[in-house]
Design a protein around this motif. Structure first.
Motif, PDB file in Angstrom:
ATOM      1  N   ASN A   1      12.081  21.467  12.916  1.00 11.36           N
ATOM      2  CA  ASN A   1      11.782  21.536  11.471  1.00 11.36           C
ATOM      3  C   ASN A   1      11.180  20.246  10.926  1.00 11.36           C
ATOM      4  OD1 ASN A   1      12.736  24.225  11.012  1.00 11.36           O
ATOM      5  ND2 ASN A   1      14.831  23.447  11.172  1.00 11.36           N
ATOM      6  N   ARG A   2      10.489  19.503  11.794  1.00 17.55           N
ATOM      7  CA  ARG A   2       9.840  18.261  11.374  1.00 17.55           C
ATOM      8  C   ARG A   2       8.327  18.392  11.560  1.00 17.55           C
ATOM      9  NH1 ARG A   2      13.085  15.744   8.337  1.00 17.55           N
ATOM     10  NH2 ARG A   2      11.913  13.800   8.643  1.00 17.55           N
ATOM     11  N   ILE A   3       7.579  17.683  10.719  1.00 13.22           N
ATOM     12  CA  ILE A   3       6.126  17.632  10.891  1.00 13.22           C
ATOM     13  C   ILE A   3       5.831  16.923  12.212  1.00 13.22           C
ATOM     14  CG2 ILE A   3       3.970  16.734   9.946  1.00 13.22           C
ATOM     15  CD1 ILE A   3       5.320  16.842   7.166  1.00 13.22           C
ATOM     16  N   PRO A   4       5.046  17.518  13.099  1.00  7.46           N
ATOM     17  CA  PRO A   4       4.778  16.885  14.401  1.00  7.46           C
ATOM     18  C   PRO A   4       4.163  15.504  14.256  1.00  7.46           C
ATOM     19  CG  PRO A   4       4.053  19.169  14.409  1.00  7.46           C
ATOM     20  CD  PRO A   4       4.403  18.844  12.987  1.00  7.46           C
ATOM     21  N   ASP A   5       4.568  14.573  15.130  1.00  6.47           N
ATOM     22  CA  ASP A   5       4.002  13.223  15.077  1.00  6.47           C
ATOM     23  C   ASP A   5       2.653  13.187  15.793  1.00  6.47           C
ATOM     24  OD1 ASP A   5       4.580  13.203  17.803  1.00  6.47           O
ATOM     25  OD2 ASP A   5       6.417  12.058  17.561  1.00  6.47           O
ATOM     26  N   ARG A   6       2.002  12.038  15.690  1.00  5.89           N
ATOM     27  CA  ARG A   6       0.644  11.902  16.237  1.00  5.89           C
ATOM     28  C   ARG A   6       0.607  12.156  17.742  1.00  5.89           C
ATOM     29  NH1 ARG A   6      -3.144  13.386  16.853  1.00  5.89           N
ATOM     30  NH2 ARG A   6      -5.136  12.455  17.344  1.00  5.89           N
ATOM     31  N   GLU A   7       1.614  11.670  18.470  1.00  3.43           N
ATOM     32  CA  GLU A   7       1.619  11.854  19.919  1.00  3.43           C
ATOM     33  C   GLU A   7       1.713  13.335  20.287  1.00  3.43           C
ATOM     34  OE1 GLU A   7       4.648   9.490  21.678  1.00  3.43           O
ATOM     35  OE2 GLU A   7       3.578   7.599  21.403  1.00  3.43           O
ATOM     36  N   SER A   8       2.533  14.072  19.556  1.00  6.42           N
ATOM     37  CA  SER A   8       2.661  15.508  19.814  1.00  6.42           C
ATOM     38  C   SER A   8       1.345  16.227  19.542  1.00  6.42           C
ATOM     39  CB  SER A   8       3.763  16.104  18.937  1.00  6.42           C
ATOM     40  OG  SER A   8       5.011  15.514  19.222  1.00  6.42           O
ATOM     41  N   LEU A   9       0.676  15.825  18.452  1.00 14.79           N
ATOM     42  CA  LEU A   9      -0.606  16.447  18.111  1.00 14.79           C
ATOM     43  C   LEU A   9      -1.657  16.160  19.177  1.00 14.79           C
ATOM     44  CD1 LEU A   9      -0.792  15.739  14.262  1.00 14.79           C
ATOM     45  CD2 LEU A   9      -0.100  17.847  15.415  1.00 14.79           C
ATOM     46  N   GLU A  10      -1.638  14.956  19.729  1.00 14.87           N
ATOM     47  CA  GLU A  10      -2.613  14.604  20.775  1.00 14.87           C
ATOM     48  C   GLU A  10      -2.441  15.504  21.999  1.00 14.87           C
ATOM     49  OE1 GLU A  10      -1.986  10.485  21.472  1.00 14.87           O
ATOM     50  OE2 GLU A  10      -3.219   9.820  19.770  1.00 14.87           O
ATOM     51  N   LEU A  11      -1.197  15.792  22.355  1.00 16.65           N
ATOM     52  CA  LEU A  11      -0.949  16.671  23.502  1.00 16.65           C
ATOM     53  C   LEU A  11      -1.471  18.084  23.235  1.00 16.65           C
ATOM     54  CD1 LEU A  11       2.660  15.567  24.490  1.00 16.65           C
ATOM     55  CD2 LEU A  11       0.598  15.258  25.853  1.00 16.65           C
ATOM     56  N   ILE A  12      -1.226  18.566  22.012  1.00 11.90           N
ATOM     57  CA  ILE A  12      -1.718  19.908  21.670  1.00 11.90           C
ATOM     58  C   ILE A  12      -3.246  19.917  21.698  1.00 11.90           C
ATOM     59  CG2 ILE A  12      -1.695  21.743  19.945  1.00 11.90           C
ATOM     60  CD1 ILE A  12       0.958  20.633  18.925  1.00 11.90           C
ATOM     61  N   GLU A  13      -3.869  18.811  21.248  1.00 11.46           N
ATOM     62  CA  GLU A  13      -5.333  18.731  21.257  1.00 11.46           C
ATOM     63  C   GLU A  13      -5.890  18.809  22.672  1.00 11.46           C
ATOM     64  OE1 GLU A  13      -6.353  16.141  17.237  1.00 11.46           O
ATOM     65  OE2 GLU A  13      -5.734  15.095  19.042  1.00 11.46           O
ATOM     66  N   VAL A  14      -5.212  18.161  23.623  1.00 15.09           N
ATOM     67  CA  VAL A  14      -5.638  18.248  25.023  1.00 15.09           C
ATOM     68  C   VAL A  14      -5.618  19.709  25.475  1.00 15.09           C
ATOM     69  CG1 VAL A  14      -5.037  17.652  27.399  1.00 15.09           C
ATOM     70  CG2 VAL A  14      -4.894  15.911  25.605  1.00 15.09           C
ATOM     71  N   PHE A  15      -4.539  20.389  25.124  1.00 21.16           N
ATOM     72  CA  PHE A  15      -4.392  21.796  25.510  1.00 21.16           C
ATOM     73  C   PHE A  15      -5.452  22.670  24.841  1.00 21.16           C
ATOM     74  CE2 PHE A  15      -2.373  25.995  24.808  1.00 21.16           C
ATOM     75  CZ  PHE A  15      -2.256  26.383  26.137  1.00 21.16           C
ATOM     76  N   VAL A  16      -5.681  22.453  23.527  1.00 22.04           N
ATOM     77  CA  VAL A  16      -6.660  23.269  22.794  1.00 22.04           C
ATOM     78  C   VAL A  16      -8.064  23.053  23.361  1.00 22.04           C
ATOM     79  CG1 VAL A  16      -7.742  23.651  20.537  1.00 22.04           C
ATOM     80  CG2 VAL A  16      -5.271  23.394  20.698  1.00 22.04           C
ATOM     81  N   SER A  17      -8.361  21.846  23.827  1.00 20.67           N
ATOM     82  CA  SER A  17      -9.661  21.598  24.461  1.00 20.67           C
ATOM     83  C   SER A  17      -9.842  22.492  25.684  1.00 20.67           C
ATOM     84  CB  SER A  17      -9.776  20.122  24.866  1.00 20.67           C
ATOM     85  OG  SER A  17      -9.735  19.283  23.737  1.00 20.67           O
ATOM     86  N   MET A  18      -8.770  22.634  26.460  1.00 20.72           N
ATOM     87  CA  MET A  18      -8.809  23.534  27.621  1.00 20.72           C
ATOM     88  C   MET A  18      -8.968  24.991  27.166  1.00 20.72           C
ATOM     89  SD  MET A  18      -8.397  21.459  30.194  1.00 20.72           S
ATOM     90  CE  MET A  18      -7.709  19.869  30.629  1.00 20.72           C
ATOM     91  N   VAL A  19      -8.275  25.322  26.071  1.00 22.00           N
ATOM     92  CA  VAL A  19      -8.337  26.683  25.539  1.00 22.00           C
ATOM     93  C   VAL A  19      -9.764  27.030  25.122  1.00 22.00           C
ATOM     94  CG1 VAL A  19      -7.614  28.166  23.614  1.00 22.00           C
ATOM     95  CG2 VAL A  19      -5.930  26.761  24.826  1.00 22.00           C
ATOM     96  N   ALA A  20     -10.462  26.063  24.496  1.00 18.81           N
ATOM     97  CA  ALA A  20     -11.844  26.294  24.070  1.00 18.81           C
ATOM     98  C   ALA A  20     -12.730  26.631  25.267  1.00 18.81           C
ATOM     99  CB  ALA A  20     -12.374  25.067  23.341  1.00 18.81           C
ATOM    100  N   ILE A  21     -12.512  25.909  26.373  1.00 23.24           N
ATOM    101  CA  ILE A  21     -13.279  26.195  27.598  1.00 23.24           C
ATOM    102  C   ILE A  21     -12.951  27.596  28.104  1.00 23.24           C
ATOM    103  CG2 ILE A  21     -13.634  25.514  30.003  1.00 23.24           C
ATOM    104  CD1 ILE A  21     -12.996  22.623  29.133  1.00 23.24           C
ATOM    105  N   ALA A  22     -11.659  27.963  28.026  1.00 19.85           N
ATOM    106  CA  ALA A  22     -11.240  29.286  28.495  1.00 19.85           C
ATOM    107  C   ALA A  22     -11.881  30.391  27.665  1.00 19.85           C
ATOM    108  CB  ALA A  22      -9.712  29.396  28.439  1.00 19.85           C
ATOM    109  N   PHE A  23     -11.923  30.215  26.345  1.00 21.74           N
ATOM    110  CA  PHE A  23     -12.558  31.218  25.489  1.00 21.74           C
ATOM    111  C   PHE A  23     -14.065  31.282  25.745  1.00 21.74           C
ATOM    112  CE2 PHE A  23      -8.703  31.353  22.847  1.00 21.74           C
ATOM    113  CZ  PHE A  23      -8.651  32.708  22.579  1.00 21.74           C
ATOM    114  N   GLU A  24     -14.664  30.132  26.044  1.00 21.41           N
ATOM    115  CA  GLU A  24     -16.091  30.112  26.370  1.00 21.41           C
ATOM    116  C   GLU A  24     -16.336  30.892  27.662  1.00 21.41           C
ATOM    117  OE1 GLU A  24     -19.970  28.891  25.278  1.00 21.41           O
ATOM    118  OE2 GLU A  24     -18.070  28.719  24.240  1.00 21.41           O
ATOM    119  N   ASN A  25     -15.464  30.681  28.654  1.00 21.76           N
ATOM    120  CA  ASN A  25     -15.582  31.429  29.910  1.00 21.76           C
ATOM    121  C   ASN A  25     -15.423  32.934  29.676  1.00 21.76           C
ATOM    122  OD1 ASN A  25     -15.898  29.043  31.265  1.00 21.76           O
ATOM    123  ND2 ASN A  25     -13.810  28.958  32.060  1.00 21.76           N
TER     124      ASN A  25
END
Length: 650
Positions: free
Chosen positions: A382-406
Motif C-alpha cells: 500500500n505504498r507508492i513504489p520507489d524509484r528503484e522498483s520503478l526502474e525494475l518494472i521499466e526493464v521488464f516493460v522494455s522486454m514486453v514492448a519487444i514481445a508485442f512487436e514480435n
C-alpha cells in the motif's frame, strides 16, 4: 513503533546514588562511561531502553517520554516512564505532534534553559489540548498556583532535544515530573544535554546502519528480481498471440513486483481508441465494466503527460491531479459519484497509495507510437513504489514492448499468409467454378434449335466471363496495394474523385434511380494517394446501390476538415461520410466486414464476396487513414449504414 513502557515501580538503578552532591566533573565522567555503551547498540529498540535507564538512574526524573521523529516528520512517543499503566496506552497513541506544531509551541510557550533545552512553564500550557493533559502526571493539582519559584509544577515540562549534525531536531527527552518536585538545576540540565548529545550520535549511527542494511537487502532483492526478469523473458518473447501475451505479462507483474491487481489497454485502430484487454486481480464485475469502456486517445494520454514522468517509461499521476473528465474511465469504481467521493478522501500519508493514483507504463512500437498501456494497481504494501522498483518494472516493460512487436509481426505475417491462401482459392477454385458454368451454358446453347434460347444461354455465359474479369481485376488490385510503396503517393483532390466516382457508379445501374445529397465543405480537398483512390469510393458506392432494395436509391455524401487534438503536433484530416439506406450492418459485424481474411472465408464460393471492402480497407491503410461504419439512424442498423473514411490532409 516500540511499545516499551516503564512504570515507576520498574525503575532501574544503573549506577551509584543520584548525583546531587558529587562534583560536576564526576557527573560528566560517569555520563561518559555510561554513554559509551549507547554508541555500540545496533538496534533502536535496545538503544531507547538503555537510554531511558541511564537517564532515570542519573537524574531525579519521576516521569518522562522519549520522542523520536518518524518519516512523516511527526514526533511520536517511543518510550513512556512513570505514568499509570492506563495512561500509557493513551500517550503512545495520542500524544503525537507534527514538526510544525512543535516549532510553534517552542516560539510561543517555551523558555530556553540550555544549549538545546527548553522549559515549558505551567502558566503557558493550553489545558484545552487533551495531549497536554495526557502528559501531565498529577492532574489533581493542575489548577493550583506555583508554590515557589523553583517548584516543578505538574503542568511544567522540560524538553531536552536530540539534534542531527545539521541541527535538525530528531527527537527529545520530555521530562514531565521530577522526584524532588523541584526544577532541575543548571548542572543537571548540562548533564542531560551531554547525554542527549551522545544519544543523537547513537541514533544517527543506528539509522545509518539500518539504512545500510536496507540498501544491502534492496540490492539483493534487486539482483534477484533482475535475474527473474531475464529468466522469464524467453517465456514472453515467444508468445505470438497478443491476448495470450497480455495475460502472461500481467501474471509476471503480479509475481515479480508485488501488485494485487493490474491491467493492459491496447490501441484499437478501428475505433481509434484504447480498450482494456487483459486483467489480473479484479473482481468479475469490475472486469466486465472495464471491457465496455472505450478510452479516447486524449484521455489515455492524460496519464502519460511529461509532468507525470518519473522515469524513462514510468508515469505516476497522483490522485490529487485527477481531472473530472477522467472519472468515468476509472473502472474500479461502479459510478462517477463513487470516484468523486474517492477524490475527496485525503491520502493517509505522503507515501501511501491512494485508490485514484495512476501508475502507467506506455508500450511503444518501433515507430514510437503508443500501442498499449500497462497499469499496475494496489501495491501489496500500500505504498507508492520507489524509484528503484520503478526502474525494475521499466526493464521488464522494455522486454514486453519487444514481445508485442514480435506478436504484431507474427500476426501481420499470418494475415499475409491467409490472404495468399484465400487469393489462391479465389483464383483457382472460384475460376474453376466460373469456367464450368461457362462450359455448361455453351454446351446447352449448342443443343438448342431456338435462336432465342441459344442467345439466352450465351448471354449467361458472357455474364460469367464478366464475373471472371471482375474477380481478376480485384485480385490484381489487392496485389498492387500490398506491394505499393507509400513513397510513391502523390497529392490528389479528394473532392473531385468522390464526385466523379458517384456519377460513374450510378451509371452502372440503369434500372435504378440513384440520387446523391452532397454536403461538401470544400471544392478542393487534397490527400496523399495514388491512382487506386477512385476504387476506394467506387466499392463503397457500388455496395450502397447494389444492396439498396428501394426503387429510388438515395445516398448522402459529406466532406469536412477535422483536427485531431490528441496528436502532437495536431494533425489535419479530411473526413468523408457516405450514408446509404440499405439493410445495414449489425454491431457484431461492423469491424469484421473490413477483416478481409475472415470475410472471404465466410463468403459463398463462386461469388467473390468480400474483396471490395478488403480493397477499401487496404487502401485506407496505405494512405495512413482510418475507416469505420456506423448506423445511419443511431441504435437501428436496419435503417442503413454510414461509412466514414478519414485521410490525412496533404
Amino acid at each position: 513503533m516500540i511499545d516499551r513502557r516503564i512504570t515507576s515501580s520498574e525503575r532501574v538503578d544503573a549506577g551509584p546514588d543520584k548525583p546531587g552532591q558529587p562534583s560536576s566533573r564526576s557527573l560528566i565522567d560517569y555520563i561518559l562511561s555510561l554513554s559509551s555503551d549507547l554508541l555500540v547498540l545496533e538496534h533502536l529498540e535496545d538503544f531507547i531502553k538503555r537510554l531511558a535507564e541511564v537517564a532515570i538512574s542519573l537524574f531525579p526524573i519521576k516521569a518522562m517520554i522519549l520522542y523520536l521523529m518518524d518519516e512523516a516528520e511527526n514526533f511520536v512517543p517511543r518510550y513512556v516512564f512513570g505514568f499509570p499503566e492506563d495512561r500509557i496506552n493513551s500517550i503512545m497513541e495520542s500524544a503525537i505532534y507534527s514538526r510544525r506544531e512543535v516549532e510553534d509551541l517552542e516560539k510561543k510557550t517555551s523558555i530556553p534553559v540550555g544549549r538545546f533545552s527548553r522549559f515549558y512553564p505551567a502558566e503557558s500550557v493550553n489545558i484545552n489540548d487533551d495531549r497536554e493533559l495526557l502528559t501531565t502526571l498529577d492532574l489533581s493539582r493542575i489548577s493550583e498556583p506555583r508554590r515557589s519559584e523553583d517548584e516543578f509544577h505538574p503542568l511544567d515540562a522540560l524538553d531536552i532535544k536530540f539534534l542531527e549534525r545539521s541541527g535538525k531536531e530528531i527527537g527529545s527527552m520530555f521530562i514531565c515530573a521530577t522526584t524532588t518536585g523541584k526544577k532541575l538545576d543548571e548542572e543537571s540540565i548540562a548533564g542531560l544535554e551531554l547525554l542527549a548529545s551522545f544519544a543523537s550520535v547513537a541514533i544517527e549511527l543506528i539509522r545509518l546502519r539500518e539504512k545500510e542494511e536496507r540498501m544491502l537487502s534492496s540490492l539483493e532483492k534487486r539482483a534477484l528480481q533482475i535475474s527473474q526478469i531475464f529468466s522469464v523473458t524467453s517465456s514472453i518473447l515467444t508468445v505470438s498471440e497478443p491476448q495470450e501475451l497480455a495475460t502472461r505479462v500481467l501474471s509476471l507483474i503480479q509475481e515479480l513486483f508485488g501488485f494485487r491487481s493490474c491491467s493492459i489497454a491496447l490501441y484499437d485502430p478501428f475505433e481509434e481508441c484504447y480498450r482494456w484487454k487483459a486483467f489480473r486481480g479484479y473482481p468479475k464485475e469490475v472486469v466486465e465494466r472495464a471491457i465496455r469502456l472505450r478510452i479516447p486517445k486524449e484521455i489515455a494520454y492524460h496519464d502519460i503527460r511529461p509532468e507525470y514522468r518519473v522515469g524513462y517509461l514510468a508515469h505516476f499521476r497522483p490522485a490529487e491531479k485527477t481531472l473530472p473528465e477522467d472519472l468515468p474511465y476509472h473502472f474500479t469504481f461502479d459510478s462517477v459519484e463513487a470516484a468523486e467521493r474517492a477524490m475527496k478522501t485525503p491520502r493517509s500519508d505522503p507515501g501511501a497509495w491512494h485508490p485514484l493514483d495512476d501508475l502507467t507504463f506506455p508500450i511503444y512500437n518501433r515507430n514510437g507510437q503508443v500501442i498499449g498501456l500497462i497499469s499496475p494497481d494496489q501495491p501489496l504494501d500500500n505504498r507508492i513504489p520507489d524509484r528503484e522498483s520503478l526502474e525494475l518494472i521499466e526493464v521488464f516493460v522494455s522486454m514486453v514492448a519487444i514481445a508485442f512487436e514480435n506478436a504484431s509481426i507474427y500476426q501481420e505475417a499470418s494475415e499475409a499468409r491467409d490472404e495468399v491462401r484465400i487469393l489462391n482459392r479465389l483464383m483457382f477454385h472460384d475460376l474453376m467454378n466460373y469456367s464450368m458454368a461457362i462450359r455448361g451454358y455453351l454446351e446447352l446453347s449448342l443443343g438448342q434449335s431456338s435462336e432465342a434460347m441459344m442467345e439466352r444461354y450465351i448471354d449467361r455465359a458472357m455474364r460469367q466471363l464478366d464475373q471472371i474479369s471482375e474477380l481478376i481485376s480485384k485480385v490484381r488490385k489487392l496485389s498492387a496495394i500490398k506491394s505499393a510503396d507509400k513513397r510513391n503517393l502523390m497529392r490528389i483532390d479528394l473532392a473531385t474523385t468522390i464526385m466523379s466516382q458517384a456519377t460513374r457508379t450510378a451509371g452502372l445501374f440503369p434500372s435504378k434511380s440513384v440520387s446523391y445529397n452532397f454536403n461538401m465543405e470544400s471544392k478542393e480537398a487534397y490527400v496523399m494517394a495514388n491512382d487506386l483512390l477512385p476504387d476506394l469510393f467506387h466499392n463503397i458506392f457500388m455496395n450502397a446501390i447494389k444492396f439498396d432494395t428501394h426503387e429510388n436509391v438515395v445516398i448522402d455524401v459529406s466532406l469536412k476538415k477535422i483536427i485531431d487534438d490528441s496528436t502532437d503536433p495536431r494533425s489535419v484530416y479530411w473526413q468523408v461520410s457516405i450514408a446509404d439506406r440499405g439493410p445495414g450492418i449489425p454491431d457484431d459485424r461492423k469491424q469484421e466486414i473490413f477483416l478481409g481474411s475472415q470475410r472471404l472465408t465466410r463468403a459463398e464460393p463462386g461469388r467473390g464476396m468480400g474483396l471490395g471492402l478488403s480493397i477499401v480497407r487496404s487502401l485506407v491503410s496505405l494512405y495512413g487513414g482510418r475507416i469505420w461504419v456506423e448506423d445511419r439512424v443511431p441504435g437501428d442498423h436496419t435503417k442503413g449504414s454510414v461509412f466514414n473514411i478519414k485521410l490525412p490532409a496533404a
